[in-house]
Design an enzyme around this catalytic site. Structure first.
Site, PDB file in Angstrom:
ATOM      1  CG  ASP A  70     -23.966  19.357  -7.186  1.00  0.00           C
ATOM      2  OD1 ASP A  70     -22.879  19.504  -7.762  1.00  0.00           O
ATOM      3  OD2 ASP A  70     -24.876  20.219  -7.176  1.00  0.00           O
ATOM      4  CG  HIS A 227     -27.186  15.031  -7.736  1.00  0.00           C
ATOM      5  ND1 HIS A 227     -27.975  15.443  -8.789  1.00  0.00           N
ATOM      6  CD2 HIS A 227     -27.201  16.026  -6.824  1.00  0.00           C
ATOM      7  CE1 HIS A 227     -28.449  16.653  -8.511  1.00  0.00           C
ATOM      8  NE2 HIS A 227     -27.998  17.039  -7.330  1.00  0.00           N
TER       9      HIS A 227
HETATM   10 ZN   LIG Z   1     -27.037  19.247  -3.652  1.00  0.00          ZN
END
Ligand SMILES: [Zn+2]
Length: 269
Positions: A70, A227
């Protein structure tokens, strides 16, 4: 006799001294030959050792695992992309529209390497994304349009900022279904954002523990939340190596084989 020997060696010296290169060349030639022979023998010996080793049994297939990233694209996306390439593994990226505008070349590189790209909204701003159903679907549609503009693919899978629950309302849910979107949350939270670069092994540990737990509970398609961050780039090689050693199959998202995984427990998403 001694005199004769002396004069002979002196003559030899006179001949050799002006041509030191000749003697050097001969010396290095003979040493090259020697190394070649030695290398050949070693190769044969090593081959013998390899041949006599028992074949390593393939680890039993456990479950499919989807690595999802992400908040990119950014410079760490590029590093993660390199790591995935190195291990010949495909991932799933959820990009933010605001970052895509600044890093179009990264978006294209990710798509070109066969990874799935879905949207993670335009702004990631809680007050904007979840303001109301209209604003919400606008954030998603704009993100998807950007992906289509840059890659030529109109993706159906989204991941919303902070996870779907409790932010996505029924009205937002309805809009997603109406527009034929699918929504992924996750099974395994690496909690990577909590750690510094030096603590990257904690991220690996979290993934190991949570993945085992998911597998033991019967999950055959395990979605891992990561992430595009510095500490995650350090953990990623270890995570992939561990998953492969344990017999998990690393996959990218496939629209034609959608897996339902959302905290809303909505089977149509
Ligand atoms: Zn996010």
């Amino acid at each position: 006799m001694i005199k004769l020997l002396l004069s002979f060696s002196l003559t030899l010296l006179v001949f050799i001294l002006p041509f030191p290169s000749v003697s050097l060349a001969t010396e290095s030639n003979s040493s090259v030959d020697h190394t070649v022979v030695e290398k050949h023998i070693n190769r044969l010996l090593n081959k013998k050792i390899e041949d006599s080793r028992p074949p390593v049994p393939p680890s039993p297939k456990k479950a499919n695992v989807y690595l999802t990233f992400d908040d990119g694209p950014n410079k760490f996306t590029t590093i993660n992309l390199q790591t995935l390439k190195q291990y010949e593994v495909s991932g799933t990226f959820f990009f933010l529209g605001k970052h895509m505008k600044e890093h179009e070349s990264i978006v294209k590189a990710v798509a070109k390497n066969g990874h799935y790209i879905g949207t993670h909204s335009m702004t990631h701003d809680k007050t904007k994304v979840y303001k109301n159903a209209e604003a919400f679907i606008q954030e998603i549609n704009s993100g998807v349009s950007l992906i289509e503009q840059m890659t030529g693919h109109n993706p159906r899978l989204i991941r919303v900022p902070y996870g779907s629950k409790p932010h996505v309302t029924t009205a937002m849910q309805d809009k997603l279904i109406k527009q034929d979107y699918k929504l992924w949350d996750w099974d395994v939270d690496s909690n990577d954002w909590r750690y510094t670069d030096k603590q990257y092994k904690e991220i690996v540990k979290n993934v190991q523990l949570e993945t085992e737990k998911a597998y033991k509970s019967g999950d055959k398609d395990i979605i891992i939340l990561l992430h595009d961050r510095s500490q995650t780039t350090k953990a990623l090689p270890l995570i992939i190596e561990w998953l492969q050693e344990e017999g998990y199959t690393l996959k990218t998202y496939e629209e034609e084989r959608h897996i339902v995984q959302n905290f809303l427990r909505d089977k149509s998403l």
